[in-house]
Write a protein that holds these residues in place. Structure first.
Motif, PDB file in Angstrom:
ATOM      1  N   ARG A   1     -12.443 -22.025 -21.689  1.00 24.87           N
ATOM      2  CA  ARG A   1     -13.308 -22.859 -22.486  1.00 24.87           C
ATOM      3  C   ARG A   1     -13.103 -22.550 -23.962  1.00 24.87           C
ATOM      4  N   ILE A   2     -13.509 -23.491 -24.783  1.00 19.97           N
ATOM      5  CA  ILE A   2     -13.361 -23.324 -26.223  1.00 19.97           C
ATOM      6  C   ILE A   2     -14.542 -22.501 -26.749  1.00 19.97           C
TER       7      ILE A   2
ATOM      8  N   ILE B   1     -14.066 -15.657 -14.432  1.00 21.02           N
ATOM      9  CA  ILE B   1     -13.660 -16.241 -13.155  1.00 21.02           C
ATOM     10  C   ILE B   1     -12.414 -17.116 -13.296  1.00 21.02           C
TER      11      ILE B   1
ATOM     12  N   GLU C   1     -14.785 -26.100 -13.496  1.00 17.26           N
ATOM     13  CA  GLU C   1     -13.331 -26.193 -13.456  1.00 17.26           C
ATOM     14  C   GLU C   1     -12.781 -25.785 -12.096  1.00 17.26           C
ATOM     15  N   LEU C   2     -13.551 -24.974 -11.363  1.00 17.15           N
ATOM     16  CA  LEU C   2     -13.091 -24.494 -10.067  1.00 17.15           C
ATOM     17  C   LEU C   2     -13.463 -25.443  -8.934  1.00 17.15           C
TER      18      LEU C   2
ATOM     19  N   ARG D   1     -21.000 -26.118 -27.324  1.00 16.94           N
ATOM     20  CA  ARG D   1     -20.650 -24.729 -27.628  1.00 16.94           C
ATOM     21  C   ARG D   1     -19.486 -24.261 -26.785  1.00 16.94           C
ATOM     22  N   TYR D   2     -19.560 -24.585 -25.497  1.00 12.04           N
ATOM     23  CA  TYR D   2     -18.527 -24.103 -24.595  1.00 12.04           C
ATOM     24  C   TYR D   2     -17.611 -25.258 -24.231  1.00 12.04           C
ATOM     25  N   ARG D   3     -17.019 -25.856 -25.249  1.00 18.23           N
ATOM     26  CA  ARG D   3     -16.321 -27.105 -24.977  1.00 18.23           C
ATOM     27  C   ARG D   3     -15.119 -26.933 -24.078  1.00 18.23           C
ATOM     28  N   ARG D   4     -14.873 -27.993 -23.312  1.00 13.80           N
ATOM     29  CA  ARG D   4     -13.721 -28.008 -22.440  1.00 13.80           C
ATOM     30  C   ARG D   4     -12.474 -28.118 -23.281  1.00 13.80           C
ATOM     31  N   LEU D   5     -11.338 -27.842 -22.647  1.00 19.70           N
ATOM     32  CA  LEU D   5     -10.074 -27.996 -23.338  1.00 19.70           C
ATOM     33  C   LEU D   5      -9.587 -29.422 -23.281  1.00 19.70           C
TER      34      LEU D   5
ATOM     35  N   SER E   1     -14.081 -32.998 -31.204  1.00 19.65           N
ATOM     36  CA  SER E   1     -14.036 -31.599 -31.650  1.00 19.65           C
ATOM     37  C   SER E   1     -15.161 -31.274 -32.617  1.00 19.65           C
TER      38      SER E   1
ATOM     39  N   SER F   1     -12.398 -17.182 -18.988  1.00 19.77           N
ATOM     40  CA  SER F   1     -13.618 -16.533 -18.504  1.00 19.77           C
ATOM     41  C   SER F   1     -13.291 -15.559 -17.375  1.00 19.77           C
TER      42      SER F   1
ATOM     43  N   LYS G   1     -20.578 -21.851 -19.336  1.00 19.19           N
ATOM     44  CA  LYS G   1     -20.073 -20.618 -19.933  1.00 19.19           C
ATOM     45  C   LYS G   1     -18.913 -20.038 -19.129  1.00 19.19           C
ATOM     46  N   TYR G   2     -19.044 -20.016 -17.803  1.00 13.43           N
ATOM     47  CA  TYR G   2     -17.990 -19.439 -16.986  1.00 13.43           C
ATOM     48  C   TYR G   2     -16.956 -20.465 -16.560  1.00 13.43           C
ATOM     49  N   GLY G   3     -17.264 -21.740 -16.799  1.00 15.96           N
ATOM     50  CA  GLY G   3     -16.323 -22.787 -16.403  1.00 15.96           C
ATOM     51  C   GLY G   3     -16.325 -23.015 -14.899  1.00 15.96           C
ATOM     52  N   VAL G   4     -17.487 -22.838 -14.270  1.00 15.91           N
ATOM     53  CA  VAL G   4     -17.572 -23.007 -12.814  1.00 15.91           C
ATOM     54  C   VAL G   4     -17.096 -24.394 -12.404  1.00 15.91           C
TER      55      VAL G   4
ATOM     56  N   ALA H   1     -11.579 -19.529 -15.535  1.00 12.82           N
ATOM     57  CA  ALA H   1     -11.606 -20.858 -16.148  1.00 12.82           C
ATOM     58  C   ALA H   1     -11.499 -20.686 -17.660  1.00 12.82           C
TER      59      ALA H   1
END
Lengths: 367, 351, 102
Positions: free
Chosen positions: B337-338, B333, A48-49, A357-361, A367, B331, A43-46, B335
Motif C-alpha cells: 500500500r502507499i 501479510i 488484496e489477498l 491514507r493507505y492508498r492502493r497502488l 493521488s 505489509s 492498513k494490511y491490504g487484506v 500486500a
C-alpha cells in the motif's frame, strides 16, 4: 505482543487466502460494519489477498462518521462557552461541523482536551469544581459500558459540574437499515467483534433468519478478518444463514451481562439520526430519567439545534456500502484529509480516510 | 427507508484556507508542509532554501559550510530520557550531520515565560552542556528574552548551528539513486511514546525513554568506512513515514520498504496499540535513514552498528525508479500500500 | 468502533464496591490502569481485552490456541487438498437451534 502479533502472521494469511480462493466459487458481496475492521483491512491490504469474485464493502461502522453534523455543531457550541472544558476521544477533534471542528474551537481559545477513558473526564470534574466538564460520549455498544460507568460514577459522587453529550449508536438497526434498502447488494456481514463481546450473539440471529444472511462475528487482526471472511463464504456457498463466532477467544455467546446491566441503568433505546443516512428508529441510546441531569444538550441549551447535511459529500452512500470512496468525484480532489467534506474523510476509521491514507497502488486512484 | 436528503452544498471551510494557525500546522505533516510551500518559500525564495533539506549547504570563502536552525517547544520540558535542552542540542547537531557536515558551533536563544523556576532553567542548561560535550560541539553565542505569564509554555529554545563539510560527497536528497538501500539506524517510536507516557490525560507507566541522541558519530563512522553516502534524513515529528515521503518527494522517486523490517520495541508497540497510534508516524529524536548504494548496504549497516546510537541499524527497503514520488510499504501479510504523510498530528483513537 | 487490545493483568486493586475494581494491565510492557468492574472473574495473570480503559472480557487462552492451531492445520490440510474437517478444531458455530427455538 502476545495474543496480537500471532494474528498478523504472513504464512497463515497466505494459507487463509488460498483456502478462500478454493472456497469462493460464486461472486459474493460481504459488508463489514466496524471502523476498526475497515482500518485493518486497508492498513494490511487484506482485500488484496481476496479472490476477485469477492466484494468487500465498508458499512456505517465508524461512530465518528455516523455522528450527525448537528451533534458536532452542538459540541462546538458547548466547547466555546465560558467555563466549559470539553473532553473527547481523539477521533472527534477533526470532524467538521457547519461552523468548524473542535480543533478550531481550541484555536479560538476554548478548552478542549483529549482523554483516553471517560473516567478521566469524571476525575477532571471531581478535581476541578470550578470547571464545567462535558464529555463527548460517542460510540457503538463497545463503548457504552465505559460511558455508562462514567455517568454512574458522576452520580455516585454527586457531581454537579459533569455532563455528557451523548452520541451512542447501535449496530443491529444499522444492519437492518442496510438490508432493507431497495438498492442493497449485501449478502453477508462480518459483525464487529468487540461490540459482540458486550452484546453477545443473540440479537443477530433474528436478522440472519429474516434476511437470510450469514453473520460472522469477527476480530480485528488480519488473520481474524481473513478467517471471518472464509467462514462467511463457506456459509454462502452452502446456502446457510447462521450467526457464527470467529472471534471466540474474546467473544462469548452471552456477551458481557454485567456490562449490559450498567448500560440499562444509564441508557435507554432512542431513535437516532445517522450522518449521511438519516433517522433510524430505535438505533441509539439516550440517558434514562435518573441520569437526565447529566445531559449536556439540556444543561447548555443546545437541544433544539438542527442542521441539514452537505450535498457534495457522499458519505451517506459510502456508509451504506453503495459506493466506494474512489467513486466519489470529490475524493482526493475537493475532499482530502486536509480539507474534508465529510466525516468519512476525517475519522481515521472512516472509509474515505482509510482509502486516502493507505492508498492502493492502483494507477486509476487519484493521488 | 428514507434516502439521504440532498440539500445543496453546505461544506465546512477547508482547513487549507483556515485564517488561523492550528496546532496541526506544527505536526510535521501535510499542513506544516503546506504552510512552508504557501507562506515561507514564496517570500524567501532562493536555490539553497528550495533544496528543502534539513540544513543549508553554503560555499563560503572556499569552504563548504552547513547551516541550520530549529525551535523547540516541547511540553512537558522534562520527559523520560531527556529534556528540551538536550533535545535542542541533539536536534541541531543532527540537522548538520544529515548534510554530511561535522557540527562545530551552536547558538541558543531562550524565550522564558515569566514564572519559570530558575532551577528548571539551570537543569535545562546543564543538560545542554552535557549534550554539547557528548556531541563535540560548543555553544558560542546566545540570547535571552522573557515573555509575560501565559504567553509561553515555560520555555522555548531556538538553536542554530554551523558545521564543516570535509569531503566531496553531496549528501542531499538530490543524490539519491534508484537501487540505493535504505538503512534505518534503529527502532522507532521511542521519543513520541516517552513524551506521551507523561502527557496529561493519556499517561501510562513505562520504561520507554526518548531516543534523543546525537547522530554525528554515526555519520563519522559511515564516512570512515568509505561509504558513499547519498542522503541522510533524521526522523523527527512525523516519524519514519513522513521522513520517507519527504525524501521521495524531494527527489522525485519511488521508495519501497518492508513493514516487518522496521524494528519497534514491544513496549512502544504496546503503548501504540493501546492508544490506537501507528508507530511509523510517532516522533523520533535520535534515528536517521541513510540512503547508500545498494552494493554498500552491508558495509553501511556494519559501520552504523559500531556506534551505540545506531546499534539497531538495519536495511528496511530500496529506492525504486524515478518518476512520480511515492512510498510503498509491503505489509506484514505481503500486500502493498502507499504511505503518505498525515495532515496534522496523529491523534489517539477509540475505533 | 472497537479499538480494544489484549493486556496482561499485573495487579488488582479492589475497591469499596465491585464496580470500583481496577487493575494494572501491561500491554507489551506499557502499563495502564483499567477498570475491571465488567470482568469480576479476572485474576492476576489473566489477559483481558481493554477498550478505553475498561476490560470487556477475559481472553480465553484455550480458544486462542484453538484458533492458532486451526491456522497451522490449514497449511497441512491445504497440502493434502482436502477441506478442513469438522472435528471441533476452529471457532465454535453458534448457529440458532434447528426446529423451534426463537
Amino acid at each position: 505482543m502476545k495474543y496480537l502479533s500471532e494474528y498478523r502472521d504472513a504464512d497463515a494469511a497466505r494459507r487463509l487466502a488460498e483456502a478462500l480462493a478454493d472456497a469462493a466459487v460464486r461472486p459474493w458481496t460481504i459488508m463489514e460494519i466496524c471502523g476498526g475492521q475497515t482500518h485493518a483491512i486497508i492498513k494490511y491490504g487484506v482485500d488484496e489477498l481476496l479472490p476477485k469474485s469477492l466484494t468487500l464493502v465498508h458499512g456505517p461502522g465508524c461512530p465518528v462518521c455516523v455522528t450527525p453534523v448537528e451533534l458536532i455543531d452542538k459540541a462546538v457550541a458547548i466547547a466555546g462557552m465560558p467555563g466549559v472544558t470539553l473532553t473527547s476521544f481523539g477521533d472527534m477533534l477533526r470532524v467538521p461541523g457547519t461552523r468548524g471542528d473542535l480543533f478550531s474551537v481550541r484555536a479560538a481559545g476554548g478548552d478542549v482536551r483529549i482523554v483516553y477513558s471517560p473516567l478521566d473526564a469524571v476525575k477532571l470534574a471531581k478535581e476541578n469544581p470550578s470547571l464545567q466538564v462535558v464529555f463527548f460520549a460517542i460510540g457503538f455498544e463497545t463503548t457504552a459500558p465505559a460511558n455508562a460507568m462514567a455517568a454512574h460514577q458522576a452520580r455516585a459522587l454527586g457531581l454537579d459540574n459533569f455532563s455528557m453529550l451523548v452520541s451512542q449508536v447501535l449496530v443491529p438497526p444499522a444492519m437492518e437499515a442496510v438490508l432493507s434498502s431497495p438498492s442493497n447488494r449485501v449478502q453477508a456481514f462480518l459483525a464487529a467483534g468487540h461490540v459482540c463481546a458486550v452484546m453477545g450473539l443473540a440479537e443477530y440471529e433474528p436478522l440472519a433468519a429474516r434476511f437470510k444472511v450469514p453473520i460472522v462475528v469477527t476480530g480485528f487482526e488480519p488473520l481474524d478478518i481473513l478467517q471471518g471472511i472464509l467462514m462467511t463464504v463457506r456459509q454462502l456457498e452452502e446456502g446457510r444463514a447462521q450467526v457464527e463466532n470467529q472471534y471466540s477467544r474474546s467473544v462469548r455467546r452471552e456477551g458481557n451481562p454485567g456490562a449490559r446491566e450498567l448500560i440499562r441503568e444509564v441508557f435507554k433505546v432512542v431513535p437516532r439520526k445517522w450522518r449521511g443516512i438519516g433517522a433510524i428508529p430505535a438505533s441509539g441510546l439516550g440517558l434514562t430519567e435518573p441520569y437526565r441531569r447529566f445531559d449536556a444538550e439540556h444543561r447548555f441549551g443546545v437541544a433544539e439545534l438542527s442542521v441539514e447535511e452537505s450535498g457534495e459529500c457522499l458519505s451517506g452512500l459510502i456508509l451504506q456500502g453503495l459506493k466506494k470512496p474512489p467513486e466519489c468525484p470529490a475524493f482526493g480532489a475537493a475532499c482530502t484529509p486536509e480539507h474534508p467534506l465529510g466525516a468519512t474523510m476525517v475519522s481515521s476509521e472512516g472509509a474515505c480516510a482509510a482509502y486516502h491514507r493507505y492508498r492502493r497502488l492502483d494507477p486509476r486512484s487519484p493521488s | 427507508m428514507k434516502k439521504p436528503e440532498v440539500q445543496g452544498p453546505v461544506c465546512p471551510a477547508p482547513l487549507s484556507d483556515h485564517p488561523n494557525i492550528l496546532l496541526a500546522h506544527g505536526g510535521g505533516g501535510r499542513l506544516t508542509h503546506g504552510l512552508i510551500e504557501r507562506v515561507f518559500l514564496p517570500a524567501f525564495s532562493n536555490p539553497m532554501l528550495e533544496a528543502r533539506h534539513d540544513g543549508a549547504v553554503l560555499d563560503v570563502g572556499g569552504a563548504r559550510l552547513a547551516f541550520t536552525t530549529d525551535s523547540y517547544v516541547v511540553s512537558p520540558l522534562f520527559f523520560p530520557g531527556g529534556d528540551i535542552g538536550s533535545l535542542a542540542v541533539h536536534g541541531t547537531v543532527n540537522d548538520l550531520a544529515m548534510c554530511g557536515a561535522r557540527p562545530l558551533h551552536l547558538s541558543a536563544a531562550f524565550i522564558l515565560e515569566e514564572g519559570l523556576p530558575v532551577a528548571d532553567l539551570s537543569r535545562v542548561v546543564a543538560s545542554m552542556k552535557a549534550a554539547a560535550q557528548r556531541a563535540g560541539v560548543s555553544l558560542v553565542t546566545g540570547d535571552t528574552k522573557v515573555v509575560g505569564r501565559g504567553k509561553g509554555d515555560g520555555l522555548f529554545i531556538t538553536t542554530s548551528g554551523i558545521g564543516l563539510i570535509e569531503h566531496d560527497l553531496v549528501v542531499a536528497p538530490s543524490s539519491v539513486r534508484p537501487g540505493d538501500a535504505i538503512v534505518l539506524s534503529g527502532d522507532v517510536g521511542r521519543h513520541g511514546m516517552a513524551v506521551m507516557a507523561v502527557r496529561e490525560g493519556l499517561s501510562f507507566e513505562s520504561s520507554i525513554e526518548s531516543d534523543s541522541a546525537p547522530l554525528n558519530g554515526v555519520v563519522d563512522a559511515l564516512l570512515a568506512a568509505k561509504v558513499e553516502i547519498h542522503a541522510l534524513r533524521d526522523l523527527t515529528r512525523g516519524g519514519l513515514a513522513t521522513c520517507l515521503v519527504e525524501i521521495a518527494e524531494s527527489r522525485g522517486v519511488r521508495l519501497d520498504f518492508d513493514e516487518a523490517a522496521v524494528p519497534v520495541r514491544e513496549d512502544v508497540l504496546g503503548a501504540c496499540e493501546m492508544l490506537g497510534l501507528d508507530p511509523f508516524y510517532v516522533a523520533n529524536e535520535g534515528r536517521c535513514a541513510a540512503f547508500v548504494p545498494g552494493s554498500q548496504a552491508e558495509a553501511a549497516v556494519a559501520a552504523m552498528r559500531s556506534r551505540p546510537e545506531a546499534a539497531g541499524a538495519t536495511v528496511i527497503g530500496r529506492v525504486g525508479p524515478e518518476g512520480r514520488p511515492s512510498v510503498v510499504l509491503r505489509s506484514r501479510i505481503g500486500a502493498s500500500r502507499i504511505v503518505d504523510m498525515l495532515s496534522g498530528e496523529q491523534l489517539p483513537r477509540i475505533c | 468502533m472497537c479499538l480494544a487490545v489484549p493486556g496482561r493483568i499485573l495487579s488488582i486493586q479492589e475497591g469499596s464496591d465491585p464496580l470500583a475494581r481496577t487493575g494494572r494491565v501491561s500491554f507489551g510492557g506499557a502499563v495502564k490502569e483499567a477498570c475491571l468492574a465488567y470482568v469480576p472473574e479476572a485474576k492476576v495473570g489473566d489477559y483481558v481485552i481493554v477498550h478505553v480503559g475498561f476490560a470487556l472480557s477475559v481472553l480465553d487462552e484455550e480458544e486462542a490456541a484453538r484458533t492458532l492451531e486451526y491456522f497451522r492445520q490449514l497449511g497441512e490440510i491445504a497440502a493434502k487438498e482436502e477441506k478442513p474437517s469438522d472435528n471441533g478444531i476452529g471457532p465454535h458455530d453458534y448457529s440458532p437451534p434447528r426446529g423451534g427455538g426463537e
